[in-house]
Enzyme design. Structure first.
Site, short mmCIF file in Angstrom:
data_model
loop_
_atom_site.label_atom_id
_atom_site.label_comp_id
_atom_site.label_asym_id
_atom_site.label_seq_id
_atom_site.Cartn_x
_atom_site.Cartn_y
_atom_site.Cartn_z
CB VAL A 12 -3.64 -4.58 -7.78
CG1 VAL A 12 -4.97 -5.11 -8.28
CG2 VAL A 12 -3.55 -4.70 -6.27
N GLY A 36 4.76 2.26 -10.70
CA GLY A 36 4.89 0.91 -11.27
C GLY A 36 6.28 0.65 -11.82
CE1 TYR A 138 -6.50 4.64 -2.56
CE2 TYR A 138 -7.08 3.56 -0.48
CZ TYR A 138 -6.82 3.50 -1.84
OH TYR A 138 -6.89 2.29 -2.48
CG ASN A 167 -5.01 -5.17 4.84
OD1 ASN A 167 -6.18 -4.92 5.10
ND2 ASN A 167 -4.01 -4.60 5.47
CG ASP A 279 -3.89 1.07 12.12
OD1 ASP A 279 -4.19 1.14 10.91
OD2 ASP A 279 -2.78 0.68 12.54
N1 UDP Z 1 1.15 -2.89 11.33
C1 UDP Z 1 2.04 -3.08 12.37
N2 UDP Z 1 3.37 -2.80 12.16
C2 UDP Z 1 3.83 -2.33 10.95
C3 UDP Z 1 2.91 -2.14 9.89
C4 UDP Z 1 1.58 -2.42 10.12
O1 UDP Z 1 1.66 -3.50 13.46
O2 UDP Z 1 5.04 -2.09 10.84
C5 UDP Z 1 -0.28 -3.21 11.53
C6 UDP Z 1 -1.22 -2.04 11.29
O3 UDP Z 1 -1.42 -1.31 12.47
C7 UDP Z 1 -2.48 -2.77 10.84
C8 UDP Z 1 -1.97 -4.04 10.15
O4 UDP Z 1 -0.62 -4.19 10.58
O5 UDP Z 1 -3.24 -3.17 11.97
C9 UDP Z 1 -1.97 -3.91 8.65
O6 UDP Z 1 -1.35 -2.68 8.30
P1 UDP Z 1 -0.95 -2.35 6.81
O7 UDP Z 1 -0.24 -1.04 6.80
O8 UDP Z 1 -0.23 -3.53 6.21
O9 UDP Z 1 -2.34 -2.26 6.04
P2 UDP Z 1 -3.64 -1.37 6.35
O10 UDP Z 1 -4.54 -2.26 7.17
O11 UDP Z 1 -3.21 -0.14 7.08
O12 UDP Z 1 -4.19 -1.10 5.00
#
Ligand code: UDP
Length: 320
Positions: A12, A36, A138, A167, A279
């Site tokens: 970012v 970084g 976090y 995200n 999640d």
């Molecule tokens: N996800 C998934 N498979 C992966 C990584 C992530 O299904 O290998 C799903 C995860 O459960 C969430 C979404 O993708 O619902 C986004 O996950 P990510 O880790 O990218 O970002 P987060 O939402 O956790 O910040």
């Protein structure tokens, strides 16, 4: 403006630095390169390698119009296993930065915060008025910093803005996501398309969503960087304003994988795996306040553009 971007060698921060340089600002990047990459610092920016704790005061003594604070530890899982790294690395370091800003009368601060400060959403999309009850260390550390910023802004006249988002995805030309251990869905799916992974695991397809997979708010990193720029321009002395940034309605994991298939032309094998701990089903931020006050709106909101830019970056880095 003369601006200090902390974490300006990260994903970012480097894109923020690039957009600020493109907009004609004088940019100094401060980054310890813990996560970084020196080659991500944009050509037009001056690079100071070092810890905020050690050198922020010295750097700010030069005189700056503002700080864009992107430097952070940002892995949820790691924050639960090693809280000290997050309380020191995020909170203590940010306090040292704020103290240095006060000592050197730096008037503006834009803090790259997170929607993880809200925790499990009570309603969707999440507005700034939502309860802040982070579910991981976090998010708790970022919320603590937000509280500190409010106090410092009020007491010391700093014009401060925090941006909270979910995200981040996409890329800005040669600047993109380069994590040592990748956990994010879009880079993982693109690794499958590159042949670096066999398949992608879908963490649950029995969620209470339209297609059964989790819905997330993917925001293009350039739109995010532009929000930082607008926040700098709109910050008001003595006030700490908080804005959520979101892309609209969100996209499901299945939609992400399908879009990656279309963009890459690769079949991208996917298997359903158990849900990942922690999640929530849907995470979408309301950006109405940012739209109204900052005049911000995502210009790269469609998933195809986001994935296309990430794919161009990923392929270029892999030499594919
Ligand atoms: N996800 C998934 N498979 C992966 C990584 C992530 O299904 O290998 C799903 C995860 O459960 C969430 C979404 O993708 O619902 C986004 O996950 P990510 O880790 O990218 O970002 P987060 O939402 O956790 O910040």
């Amino acid at each position: 403006m003369k601006l200090l971007v902390t974490g300006g060698a990260g994903y970012v921060g480097s894109t923020c630095s690039a957009r600020l340089v493109e907009a004609g600002h004088e940019v100094v990047v401060l980054d310890d390169l813990s996560t970084g990459h020196a080659d991500a610092v944009p050509a037009g920016a001056r690079f100071v390698e070092g810890d905020i704790d050690d050198v922020a005061g010295e750097v700010l003594a030069e005189g700056f119009d503002g700080v864009v604070h992107c430097a952070a530890k940002s892995l949820v899982g790691e924050s639960m296993e090693n809280p000290a790294k997050y309380w020191h690395g995020n909170v203590v370091t940010s306090l040292n930065l704020l103290d240095a800003m006060v000592r050197h009368s730096t008037p503006r601060l834009v803090f790259s915060s997170t929607a993880a400060t809200y925790g499990e959403p009570e309603s969707s999309p999440i507005a700034e008025t939502a309860t802040t009850r982070p579910t991981n260390t976090y998010g708790a550390t970022k919320l603590a910093i937000d509280h500190a910023i409010t106090s410092y802004a009020t007491a010391h006249g700093i014009a401060a803005v925090s941006l909270r988002y979910f995200n981040v995805a996409g890329a800005h030309g040669e600047l993109g996501e380069r994590h040592a251990v990748e956990t994010h869905i879009i880079p993982i799916v693109l690794q499958v398309a590159l042949g670096q992974r066999e398949q992608v695991q879908i963490y649950g397809d029995d969620w209470p969503t339209e297609d059964g997979t989790c819905v997330r708010d993917y925001i293009h990193v350039v739109d995010l960087a532009d929000a930082h720029l607008l926040a700098l321009e709109h910050a008001v002395p003595n006030e700490h304003r908080i804005y959520n940034l979101g892309n609209g309605t969100g996209f499901s994991v299945k939609q992400v994988i399908d879009t990656c298939r279309e963009v890459t032309g690769h079949p991208i094998p996917a298997v359903v795996a158990p849900r990942r701990a922690g999640d929530p089903a849907v995470l979408v931020a309301s950006s109405e306040r940012a739209r109204a006050d900052l005049g911000w709106k995502p210009e790269r909101a469609d998933l195809t553009t986001i994935v296309q830019d990430a794919w161009t970056f990923t392929r270029a880095r892999a030499g594919a």
